[in-house]
Design a protein around this motif. Structure first.
Motif, PDB file in Angstrom:
ATOM      1  N   ASN A   1       0.825  -1.207   0.000  1.00  0.00           N
ATOM      2  CA  ASN A   1       0.000   0.000   0.000  1.00  0.00           C
ATOM      3  C   ASN A   1       0.860   1.257   0.000  1.00  0.00           C
ATOM      4  O   ASN A   1       1.940   1.298   0.581  1.00  0.00           O
ATOM      5  N   THR A   2       0.337   2.276  -0.624  1.00  0.00           N
ATOM      6  CA  THR A   2       0.941   3.595  -0.516  1.00  0.00           C
ATOM      7  C   THR A   2       0.528   4.214   0.815  1.00  0.00           C
ATOM      8  O   THR A   2      -0.499   3.844   1.406  1.00  0.00           O
ATOM      9  N   ASN A   3       1.345   5.130   1.284  1.00  0.00           N
ATOM     10  CA  ASN A   3       1.041   5.832   2.533  1.00  0.00           C
ATOM     11  C   ASN A   3       1.213   7.326   2.322  1.00  0.00           C
ATOM     12  O   ASN A   3       2.097   7.756   1.569  1.00  0.00           O
ATOM     13  N   TYR A   4       0.390   8.101   3.046  1.00  0.00           N
ATOM     14  CA  TYR A   4       0.401   9.551   2.874  1.00  0.00           C
ATOM     15  C   TYR A   4       0.415  10.247   4.235  1.00  0.00           C
ATOM     16  O   TYR A   4      -0.131   9.737   5.221  1.00  0.00           O
ATOM     17  N   GLY A   5       1.026  11.413   4.230  1.00  0.00           N
ATOM     18  CA  GLY A   5       0.923  12.261   5.412  1.00  0.00           C
ATOM     19  C   GLY A   5      -0.501  12.749   5.566  1.00  0.00           C
ATOM     20  O   GLY A   5      -1.223  12.927   4.581  1.00  0.00           O
ATOM     21  N   ASP A   6      -0.913  12.975   6.795  1.00  0.00           N
ATOM     22  CA  ASP A   6      -2.298  13.359   7.066  1.00  0.00           C
ATOM     23  C   ASP A   6      -2.698  14.634   6.323  1.00  0.00           C
ATOM     24  O   ASP A   6      -3.846  14.767   5.895  1.00  0.00           O
ATOM     25  N   SER A   7      -1.779  15.543   6.151  1.00  0.00           N
ATOM     26  CA  SER A   7      -2.112  16.836   5.555  1.00  0.00           C
ATOM     27  C   SER A   7      -2.361  16.755   4.052  1.00  0.00           C
ATOM     28  O   SER A   7      -2.904  17.703   3.473  1.00  0.00           O
ATOM     29  N   VAL A   8      -1.997  15.639   3.413  1.00  0.00           N
ATOM     30  CA  VAL A   8      -2.168  15.548   1.961  1.00  0.00           C
ATOM     31  C   VAL A   8      -3.109  14.422   1.537  1.00  0.00           C
ATOM     32  O   VAL A   8      -3.397  14.275   0.349  1.00  0.00           O
ATOM     33  N   LYS A   9      -3.579  13.645   2.488  1.00  0.00           N
ATOM     34  CA  LYS A   9      -4.476  12.530   2.154  1.00  0.00           C
ATOM     35  C   LYS A   9      -5.701  13.023   1.393  1.00  0.00           C
ATOM     36  O   LYS A   9      -6.318  14.017   1.775  1.00  0.00           O
ATOM     37  N   GLY A  10      -6.025  12.310   0.318  1.00  0.00           N
ATOM     38  CA  GLY A  10      -7.179  12.664  -0.491  1.00  0.00           C
ATOM     39  C   GLY A  10      -6.903  13.722  -1.542  1.00  0.00           C
ATOM     40  O   GLY A  10      -7.742  13.975  -2.408  1.00  0.00           O
TER      41      GLY A  10
END
Length: 117
Positions: free
Chosen positions: A56-65
């Motif tokens: 899975n890819t993972n993202y910082g909370d501030s850029v999710k979506g």
């Protein structure tokens, strides 16, 4: 190992940019790839990570979506699609390659992204 970022620039709030990172000098498909960013006066933060294969890819909370990381192993390139950009996304964006936990990280020189009206 060489990582060369491109695609940064000036964009208005709500706009989009696509960053690219061209890799050479190592077996690209064997490395997890990440994008980090650093704004003036702030610490470098993780934006997104994509594993070498599968997973899975993972993202910082501030850029999710809003941001999407992807890779093309045939072209030794990793991308960061950035949509709905905000002024707080303004930073230097860095590409990073790492073989695994405990291994050395390799960094690109960075590309400036400025979100401003």
């Amino acid at each position: 190992v060489q990582l060369v970022e491109s695609g940064g620039g000036l964009v208005q709030p709500g706009g989009s940019l696509r960053l690219s990172c061209a890799a050479s000098g190592f077996t690209f498909s064997s490395y997890a790839m990440s994008w980090y960013r650093q704004a003036p006066g702030k610490e470098r933060e993780l934006v997104a990570t994509i594993p070498s294969v599968g997973g899975n890819t993972n993202y910082g909370d501030s850029v999710k979506g809003r941001f999407t990381i992807s890779r093309d192993n045939a072209k030794n390139t990793v991308f960061l699609q950035m949509n709905s950009l905000k002024p707080e996304d303004t930073a230097v964006y860095y590409c990073c390659a790492v073989r695994g936990v405990g291994y050395r990280r390799y960094w690109g020189q960075g590309t400036q992204v400025t979100v401003s009206s």
